[in-house]
Design an enzyme around this catalytic site. Structure first.
Site, mmCIF file in Angstrom:
data_model
loop_
_atom_site.group_PDB
_atom_site.id
_atom_site.type_symbol
_atom_site.label_atom_id
_atom_site.label_comp_id
_atom_site.label_asym_id
_atom_site.label_seq_id
_atom_site.Cartn_x
_atom_site.Cartn_y
_atom_site.Cartn_z
ATOM 1 N N GLY A 1 39.883 36.694 41.961
ATOM 2 C CA GLY A 1 39.762 36.440 40.507
ATOM 3 C C GLY A 1 39.431 34.986 40.255
ATOM 4 N N GLY B 1 36.317 33.761 40.700
ATOM 5 C CA GLY B 1 35.025 33.601 40.023
ATOM 6 C C GLY B 1 33.885 33.599 41.286
ATOM 7 N N LYS B 2 34.421 34.194 42.518
ATOM 8 C CA LYS B 2 33.448 34.218 43.646
ATOM 9 C C LYS B 2 32.251 34.982 43.377
ATOM 10 C CE LYS B 2 36.478 36.077 46.375
ATOM 11 N NZ LYS B 2 37.521 36.214 45.546
ATOM 12 N N THR B 3 32.460 36.148 42.696
ATOM 13 C CA THR B 3 31.093 37.183 42.624
ATOM 14 C C THR B 3 30.472 36.579 41.589
ATOM 15 O OG1 THR B 3 32.723 38.821 42.935
ATOM 16 C CG2 THR B 3 30.592 39.348 41.955
ATOM 17 N N LYS C 1 28.595 42.072 50.203
ATOM 18 C CA LYS C 1 30.110 42.267 50.045
ATOM 19 C C LYS C 1 30.432 43.189 51.164
ATOM 20 C CE LYS C 1 34.071 41.813 47.871
ATOM 21 N NZ LYS C 1 34.798 40.835 47.208
ATOM 22 N N GLU D 1 30.005 37.439 50.422
ATOM 23 C CA GLU D 1 31.191 37.415 49.675
ATOM 24 C C GLU D 1 32.572 37.819 50.333
ATOM 25 O OE1 GLU D 1 31.390 38.539 45.581
ATOM 26 O OE2 GLU D 1 33.569 38.007 45.679
ATOM 27 N N GLY E 1 39.092 38.356 47.836
ATOM 28 C CA GLY E 1 40.309 37.287 47.415
ATOM 29 C C GLY E 1 40.084 36.029 48.302
ATOM 30 N N PRO F 1 31.063 26.503 34.236
ATOM 31 C CA PRO F 1 31.846 26.695 33.038
ATOM 32 C C PRO F 1 31.970 28.220 32.545
ATOM 33 C CG PRO F 1 29.803 25.852 32.390
ATOM 34 C CD PRO F 1 29.533 25.887 33.944
HETATM 35 N N1 LIG Z 1 31.804 31.416 34.761
HETATM 36 C C1 LIG Z 1 32.525 32.511 34.192
HETATM 37 N N2 LIG Z 1 32.394 32.679 32.865
HETATM 38 C C2 LIG Z 1 32.918 33.776 32.163
HETATM 39 N N3 LIG Z 1 33.521 34.737 33.010
HETATM 40 C C3 LIG Z 1 33.730 34.530 34.229
HETATM 41 C C4 LIG Z 1 33.219 33.471 35.074
HETATM 42 N N4 LIG Z 1 33.527 33.580 36.417
HETATM 43 C C5 LIG Z 1 34.066 34.516 36.554
HETATM 44 N N5 LIG Z 1 34.507 35.206 35.435
HETATM 45 C C6 LIG Z 1 35.134 36.657 35.153
HETATM 46 O O1 LIG Z 1 36.655 36.205 35.618
HETATM 47 C C7 LIG Z 1 36.757 37.595 36.391
HETATM 48 C C8 LIG Z 1 37.196 37.218 37.826
HETATM 49 O O2 LIG Z 1 35.654 36.885 38.345
HETATM 50 P P1 LIG Z 1 35.051 37.372 39.726
HETATM 51 O O3 LIG Z 1 35.120 39.019 39.704
HETATM 52 O O4 LIG Z 1 33.872 36.625 40.123
HETATM 53 O O5 LIG Z 1 36.298 36.978 40.626
HETATM 54 P P2 LIG Z 1 36.487 36.744 42.177
HETATM 55 O O6 LIG Z 1 36.911 35.561 42.853
HETATM 56 O O7 LIG Z 1 34.924 37.529 42.893
HETATM 57 O O8 LIG Z 1 37.286 38.074 42.501
HETATM 58 P P3 LIG Z 1 37.700 39.149 43.878
HETATM 59 O O9 LIG Z 1 38.629 38.408 44.696
HETATM 60 O O10 LIG Z 1 37.892 40.398 43.094
HETATM 61 O O11 LIG Z 1 36.344 39.447 44.481
HETATM 62 C C9 LIG Z 1 35.817 38.638 36.079
HETATM 63 O O12 LIG Z 1 36.000 39.329 34.882
HETATM 64 C C10 LIG Z 1 34.626 37.825 35.666
HETATM 65 O O13 LIG Z 1 33.422 38.246 34.838
HETATM 66 C C1 LIG Z 2 41.357 43.634 44.587
HETATM 67 C C2 LIG Z 2 40.600 42.358 44.476
HETATM 68 N N1 LIG Z 2 39.760 42.467 43.208
HETATM 69 C C3 LIG Z 2 39.954 41.891 45.855
HETATM 70 N N2 LIG Z 2 38.840 42.869 45.950
HETATM 71 C C4 LIG Z 2 40.921 42.062 46.989
HETATM 72 C C5 LIG Z 2 42.127 40.798 46.806
HETATM 73 C C6 LIG Z 2 42.996 40.748 47.768
HETATM 74 C C7 LIG Z 2 44.386 39.837 47.583
HETATM 75 C C8 LIG Z 2 45.209 40.040 48.753
HETATM 76 C C9 LIG Z 2 46.252 38.846 48.333
HETATM 77 O O1 LIG Z 2 46.055 37.596 48.414
HETATM 78 O O2 LIG Z 2 47.358 39.289 48.080
HETATM 79 MG MG LIG Z 3 34.424 38.995 43.931
#
Ligand SMILES: Nc1ncnc2c1ncn2[C@@H]1O[C@H](COP(=O)(O)OP(=O)(O)OP(=O)(O)O)[C@@H](O)[C@H]1O
Ligand SMILES: C[C@H](N)[C@H](N)CCCCCC(=O)O
Ligand SMILES: [Mg+2]
Length: 209
Positions: A13, A15-17, A33, A100, A103, A184
């Site tokens: 969560g 913001g990697k994606t 992914k 990607e 987590g 940002p």
């Molecule tokens: N720069 C940004 N501006 C606005 N919202 C963002 C931004 N980056 C991430 N978010 C929001 O924050 C949430 C988490 O972002 P994201 O899905 O990229 O996280 P992640 O690290 O890829 O999570 P995961 O471990 O589940 O793959 C999403 O709802 C996404 O839309």
């Molecule tokens: C479900 C989430 N959006 C990711 N795809 C997977 C995150 C795994 C986290 C595991 C942990 O650190 O507890």
């Molecule tokens: Mg992601």
């Protein structure tokens, strides 16, 4: 220059994606992914398709699509499958590939294999995505230490969130990593705004590693 870059994070969560979508778009590359855990909501590949501007064929199919939004090792068990590292080999795609994880770097794929072990096998440079909020210094330095312990090259750290200059500088200095930039929080979060923000806050040449 490496054929691919790995995007991992200090946590789920962070913001990697969104960052990976911006990077893959800026590179006119491709996105993969390998393991998607959670299918109910928009998947990471769907989000990248929506935000990156890449043609559909540059969003490569996941090696594993698991139903439960939890750690991949457990999601696989709940689906009655076991993640086989032999299926996590780099796909040839003819474009610079942004990969990607799921987590953070030490998220388990099985009960004796974590993502960082696979990153080490790939021998690709890794971009670490981190929050800027309180707690990120510890999370970032721990992640850096875990990646380095496996001999993984760290291209740098990309921050997501509001500016926190001292935390960002402290992590870069104490972690001995390049600060690649900061994305940002965008509202609205859309393709054009993301591309503009990436261009304003990052230098694409920093990813030619
Ligand atoms: N720069 C940004 N501006 C606005 N919202 C963002 C931004 N980056 C991430 N978010 C929001 O924050 C949430 C988490 O972002 P994201 O899905 O990229 O996280 P992640 O690290 O890829 O999570 P995961 O471990 O589940 O793959 C999403 O709802 C996404 O839309
Ligand atoms: C479900 C989430 N959006 C990711 N795809 C997977 C995150 C795994 C986290 C595991 C942990 O650190 O507890
Ligand atoms: Mg992601």
């Amino acid at each position: 220059m490496s054929p691919a870059l790995v995007v991992t994070g200090t946590d789920t969560g962070v913001g990697k994606t969104v960052f990976a979508a911006a990077l893959a778009g800026a590179l006119a590359g491709a996105y993969w992914k390998p393991v998607q855990a959670g299918l109910e909501e928009e998947t990471d590949s769907d989000l990248v398709a929506r935000l990156s501007g890449l043609p559909a064929e540059r969003i490569l199919p996941e090696a594993y699509r698991l139903r439960t939004p939890c750690s991949p090792h457990r999601a696989a068990e709940l689906d009655g499958v076991a993640i086989d590292p032999a299926r996590l080999v780099l796909p040839g795609c003819g474009h610079r590939l942004v990969i990607e994880g799921a987590g953070g770097a030490l998220v388990p794929l099985t009960r004796d294999l974590v993502f960082a072990d696979i990153f080490a096998r790939w021998a690709l440079p890794v971009v670490l995505v981190a929050r800027t909020a309180l707690g990120t210094i510890n999370h970032s330095l721990l992640s850096i230490e875990a990646l380095r312990a496996r001999g993984i090259a760290i291209a740098g750290i990309a921050f997501v969130g509001e500016a926190n200059e001292d935390s960002e500088a402290t992590i870069a200095a104490m972690g001995d990593v390049r600060r690649l930039g900061r994305l940002p929080h965008l509202d609205p979060l859309d393709r054009d705004g993301l591309a503009r923000a990436f261009a304003a806050h990052f230098r694409v040449e920093d990813f030619a590693v």
